[in-house]
Design a protein around this motif. Structure first.
Motif, short mmCIF file in Angstrom:
data_model
loop_
_atom_site.label_atom_id
_atom_site.label_comp_id
_atom_site.label_asym_id
_atom_site.label_seq_id
_atom_site.Cartn_x
_atom_site.Cartn_y
_atom_site.Cartn_z
N GLY A 1 0.91 -1.23 0.06
CA GLY A 1 -0.15 0.19 0.03
C GLY A 1 0.85 1.23 -0.07
O GLY A 1 2.07 1.14 -0.20
N ASN A 2 0.15 2.40 0.29
CA ASN A 2 0.97 3.75 0.36
C ASN A 2 0.87 4.09 1.72
O ASN A 2 1.27 3.03 2.54
N GLN A 3 0.68 5.29 1.98
CA GLN A 3 0.68 5.65 3.43
C GLN A 3 -0.36 4.81 4.22
O GLN A 3 -1.43 4.46 3.92
N SER A 4 0.01 4.52 5.51
CA SER A 4 -0.52 3.51 6.24
C SER A 4 -2.02 3.95 6.49
O SER A 4 -2.11 5.42 7.13
N GLY A 5 -2.98 3.57 6.07
CA GLY A 5 -4.23 4.04 6.41
C GLY A 5 -4.95 5.05 5.53
O GLY A 5 -5.85 5.66 5.87
N ALA A 6 -4.20 5.45 4.44
CA ALA A 6 -4.50 6.63 3.77
C ALA A 6 -5.85 6.50 2.89
O ALA A 6 -6.24 5.31 2.53
N LYS A 7 -6.61 7.37 2.96
CA LYS A 7 -7.90 7.55 2.64
C LYS A 7 -8.35 8.90 1.87
O LYS A 7 -7.97 9.80 2.46
N LEU A 8 -9.15 8.73 0.78
CA LEU A 8 -9.60 9.96 0.42
C LEU A 8 -10.63 10.72 1.25
O LEU A 8 -11.36 10.09 1.96
N ALA A 9 -10.58 12.12 1.15
CA ALA A 9 -11.54 12.97 1.93
C ALA A 9 -12.50 13.58 1.04
O ALA A 9 -12.15 14.12 -0.09
N GLU A 10 -13.78 13.58 1.44
CA GLU A 10 -14.80 14.12 0.33
C GLU A 10 -14.90 15.42 0.76
O GLU A 10 -15.48 16.26 -0.30
N ASP A 11 -14.55 16.08 1.94
CA ASP A 11 -14.74 17.33 2.02
C ASP A 11 -13.42 18.20 1.87
O ASP A 11 -13.55 19.38 2.38
N LYS A 12 -12.59 17.85 1.35
CA LYS A 12 -10.96 18.37 1.17
C LYS A 12 -10.59 18.24 -0.44
O LYS A 12 -11.01 17.27 -0.98
N THR A 13 -9.54 19.02 -0.43
CA THR A 13 -8.68 18.65 -1.83
C THR A 13 -7.94 17.65 -1.61
O THR A 13 -6.99 17.84 -0.56
N ASN A 14 -8.09 16.21 -2.42
CA ASN A 14 -7.02 15.31 -2.09
C ASN A 14 -5.85 15.55 -2.95
O ASN A 14 -5.87 15.50 -4.35
N VAL A 15 -4.87 15.37 -2.25
CA VAL A 15 -3.48 15.71 -2.95
C VAL A 15 -2.73 14.65 -2.86
O VAL A 15 -2.47 13.97 -1.67
N SER B 1 1.28 19.70 2.56
CA SER B 1 0.82 19.75 4.05
C SER B 1 0.87 20.92 4.37
O SER B 1 -0.04 21.52 5.32
N GLU B 2 2.09 21.90 4.40
CA GLU B 2 2.16 22.88 4.99
C GLU B 2 1.40 23.96 4.20
O GLU B 2 0.60 24.82 4.92
N ILE B 3 1.32 23.96 2.74
CA ILE B 3 0.67 25.00 2.18
C ILE B 3 -0.94 24.66 2.13
O ILE B 3 -1.90 25.37 2.32
N GLY B 4 -1.27 23.30 2.15
CA GLY B 4 -2.66 22.91 2.03
C GLY B 4 -3.43 22.99 3.16
O GLY B 4 -4.60 23.42 3.36
N GLY B 5 -2.84 22.79 4.42
CA GLY B 5 -3.35 23.35 5.64
C GLY B 5 -4.51 22.33 5.83
O GLY B 5 -4.65 21.14 5.42
#
Length: 311
Positions: free
Chosen positions: A31-45, A57-61
């Motif tokens: 897999g990739n990042q452990s437990g990584a999931k897409l979020a419906e209410d945020k911009t997924n990067v 992470s720093e700029i996206g906040g």
């Protein structure tokens, strides 16, 4: 007979447990990042490796859900994506990769995206004056992020891409970017000021990952291995470097944490000098992740080690 049946059942249970455990380990590694999931209410990067994860992470906040493809402790040169990585990335809004030849898998990866994907992609190294690599290895040196000056340009690229895919949060991204730029400019100033005062400028490194750092801060990089950390040096190359170390009064040979230090240790023994870490920050180790280290803290550690070696 009963004992035989019980024994057979135990053996069967043991086989099931072993298979299940092996499968769990295999799936965790695939897999990739452990437990990584897409979020419906945020911009997924999705980011291809740690330095871009840090910038996003720093700029996206709070407005961005950032997923890093490469797990902690894994060397990016040795990693390749799996089907789950493609699936998650295809459903994201933005994919950030370094470019300059770092991600040899990127072309096939992008061609594998479904036609329905609305993914925007961006090369974080865009706009940086790239260094040429070894003729027999690569056309370009991809290790742009190892210089704080390059990271300033890369941060600007990430900010613009985030605003492109999510203009509704432009003000937030701009504010987060300014806060990050303050930290990166201060880091650049520390490198510029403190390295300008050293008496030596030669750094012998296990992996040719510090070309941009050397260019931007007046250092001379002498690598044991090439742009790929698993490249094998020739015996003559090792002999020449050992002679260089002795002739130029080099005190330390630098190695990095995510690859073997065997060659650096061997050369150091031959030249009767010590070894020390110089981190190309291609990824965090699990311990660094646990301690809360980031790009800036690790680059500050690099600076202190450089000052010790070059005084």
């Amino acid at each position: 007979m009963k004992r035989t049946k019980k024994w057979d059942m135990r053996r069967k249970d043991m086989r099931i447990w072993i298979i299940g455990t092996a499968l769990a380990i295999l799936l965790a590694g695939c897999g990739n990042q452990s437990g990584a999931k897409l979020a419906e209410d945020k911009t997924n990067v999705v980011t291809s490796f740690y330095p871009l994860y840090y910038l996003a992470s720093e700029i996206g906040g709070e407005d961005a859900n950032v997923i890093n493809l490469i797990p902690a402790g894994v060397e990016p040169h040795e990693w390749s994506p799996k089907s789950r990585d493609l699936d998650i990335t295809s459903k994201a809004q933005l994919l950030l990769y370094n470019g300059a030849g770092l991600e040899g898998w990127i072309e096939d990866f992008l061609q594998g995206l479904p036609k329905s994907s609305k993914l925007v992609t961006g090369e974080a190294s865009d706009g940086i004056a790239l260094l040429k690599g070894d003729e027999d290895e690569r056309g370009l040196d991809p290790h742009t992020w190892v210089s704080p000056k390059s990271m300033l340009q890369m941060a600007d690229n990430v900010k613009k891409l985030l605003i492109q895919v999510d203009p509704a949060h432009q003000a937030d991204y701009a504010a987060n970017y300014e806060a990050l730029i303050g930290k990166l400019k201060a880091l650049d100033e520390r490198f510029t000021t403190q390295l300008s005062a050293v008496s030596r400028h030669d750094i012998v490194v296990s992996h040719q990952a510090f070309g941009y750092l050397a260019r931007d801060y007046g250092l001379h990089q002498v690598p044991i291995m090439g742009l790929s950390p698993d490249a094998e040096p020739r015996a003559k190359d090792l002999l020449d470097i050992a002679k260089f170390v002795k002739a130029n009064d080099v005190k330390y040979i630098f190695f990095e944490e995510l690859v073997s230090s065997t060659l650096a240790d061997t050369l150091a023994r031959e030249a009767k000098v010590d070894t020390m870490v110089l981190n190309p920050i291609e990824g965090l180790t699990p311990d660094q992740e646990k301690k809360g280290d980031d790009y800036v803290t690790l680059m500050d550690s690099n600076l202190q080690n450089l000052l010790k070696a070059l005084q």
